[in-house]
Design a protein around this motif. Structure first.
Motif, short mmCIF file in Angstrom:
data_model
loop_
_atom_site.label_atom_id
_atom_site.label_comp_id
_atom_site.label_asym_id
_atom_site.label_seq_id
_atom_site.Cartn_x
_atom_site.Cartn_y
_atom_site.Cartn_z
N ASP A 207 -95.78 114.34 -13.65
CA ASP A 207 -97.25 114.29 -13.61
C ASP A 207 -97.79 113.61 -14.85
O ASP A 207 -97.63 114.12 -15.96
N ILE A 208 -98.45 112.48 -14.66
CA ILE A 208 -99.03 111.75 -15.78
C ILE A 208 -100.54 111.95 -15.74
O ILE A 208 -101.20 111.54 -14.77
N ILE B 214 -108.90 112.02 -18.49
CA ILE B 214 -110.12 111.33 -18.04
C ILE B 214 -110.24 111.52 -16.52
O ILE B 214 -111.20 112.11 -16.04
N PHE B 215 -109.23 111.09 -15.80
CA PHE B 215 -109.22 111.30 -14.33
C PHE B 215 -109.11 112.78 -14.01
O PHE B 215 -109.66 113.26 -13.00
N VAL B 216 -108.39 113.50 -14.84
CA VAL B 216 -108.28 114.96 -14.72
C VAL B 216 -108.49 115.58 -16.11
O VAL B 216 -108.25 114.91 -17.11
N PRO B 217 -108.91 116.84 -16.16
CA PRO B 217 -109.20 117.45 -17.47
C PRO B 217 -107.96 118.00 -18.15
O PRO B 217 -107.91 119.15 -18.57
N ASN B 218 -106.93 117.19 -18.26
CA ASN B 218 -105.68 117.62 -18.90
C ASN B 218 -104.92 116.37 -19.29
O ASN B 218 -105.10 115.31 -18.67
N MET C 73 -102.18 110.48 -12.50
CA MET C 73 -103.54 111.02 -12.46
C MET C 73 -104.27 110.44 -13.67
O MET C 73 -104.58 111.15 -14.64
N VAL C 74 -104.49 109.13 -13.61
CA VAL C 74 -105.11 108.42 -14.72
C VAL C 74 -106.19 107.49 -14.18
O VAL C 74 -106.09 106.99 -13.06
N VAL D 48 -104.10 121.22 -4.24
CA VAL D 48 -104.92 121.86 -5.29
C VAL D 48 -105.74 120.73 -5.91
O VAL D 48 -105.45 119.55 -5.68
N GLU D 49 -106.76 121.09 -6.71
CA GLU D 49 -107.44 120.06 -7.51
C GLU D 49 -106.45 119.61 -8.57
O GLU D 49 -105.90 120.45 -9.30
N PRO D 50 -106.19 118.30 -8.69
CA PRO D 50 -105.20 117.87 -9.67
C PRO D 50 -105.60 118.23 -11.11
O PRO D 50 -106.79 118.27 -11.42
#
Ligand code: DX5
Ligand code: ZN
Length: 221
Positions: free
Chosen positions: A36-37, A41-45, A69-70, A140-142
């Motif tokens: 998982d990348i 920004i795209f995800v809060p992690n 996830m970028v 799930v929400e990523p």
């Protein structure tokens, strides 16, 4: 119909300080390792930058299934293919040019995956079907491991299976996959299962992968 089931454990919730050991415990039981990348920004992690991911990818004894996830995905996705990932998945919501990015991933030698978040319908992306080697339906929400499986995504999984028809396209679900949810996802038509916390919180991660695989395979479809 007999289907090939694939289990791709996510190392997001593994012990990242002992990653080589963590991967060695499961490699021979896994089809690919799901990486998982996240860019915050795209995800809060945030997980790994490209340089760190490169180290994981090049030292992994089996193929990597990179889940990007970028936000700036069109530029970086082909680079993940070039450094040897077996599969590279982009999010439809993050890409400004889905067709060309999928093509660039394939041209760099990897399978090209297209993923959608829970709020995103799949039908809008059906036109990319011949450019895709795998669809990813997020359950799930990523952003984080250990979240609750969204049962309401099964309609989307069924719809995607219907769109795929006879094509040899993989259908992956990611998020909350466990002994309690994998049968439902398999029944809906998924054949590639990401499992993070279910595997790495288990006493015996390799045995957990086998159990998940057996359950998914037991579904007549
Ligand atoms: C979430 C990640 C998942 C996550 C799955 O955004 O894409 O791959 O690691 O973890 P579990 O299986 O714990 O939901
Ligand atoms: Zn993932």
């Amino acid at each position: 119909m007999a289907r090939e089931i694939r289990i791709t454990p996510s190392i997001l919730n593994a012990d990242l300080n002992n990653l080589e050991y963590e991967i060695s415990r499961i490699a021979s039981h896994s089809d690919l390792i799901h990486l998982d990348i996240m860019d915050n920004i795209f995800v809060p992690n945030f997980t790994f930058d490209f340089e760190y991911a490169n180290k994981i990818i090049t030292s992994c004894p089996i193929g990597i299934d990179a889940h990007l996830m970028v936000a700036d995905v069109d530029l970086i996705a082909p680079a993940y293919a070039e450094i040897g990932c077996a599969s590279v998945t982009i999010h439809a919501e993050a890409s400004a040019n889905i067709a060309s990015t999928l093509r660039n991933i394939r041209n760099a030698g990897a399978r090209a995956g297209l993923g959608v978040k829970p709020q995103t319908a799949i039908d809008a992306y059906a036109s990319f079907i011949d450019s895709v080697d795998m669809f990813l339906i997020m359950t799930v929400e990523p952003g984080f491991g250990g979240q609750k499986f969204m049962h309401e995504m099964m309609a989307k999984v069924r719809r995607t299976r219907q769109l795929i028809g006879d094509r040899p396209i993989w259908l992956q679900v990611d998020g909350g996959v466990s002994l309690d949810t994998i049968v439902e996802a398999s029944e809906a038509g998924a054949d590639v299962f990401v499992a993070g916390s279910a595997v790495f919180n288990a006493q015996d991660p390799a045995a957990m992968i086998d159990s998940l695989r057996n359950l998914a395979t037991s579904v007549t479809y």
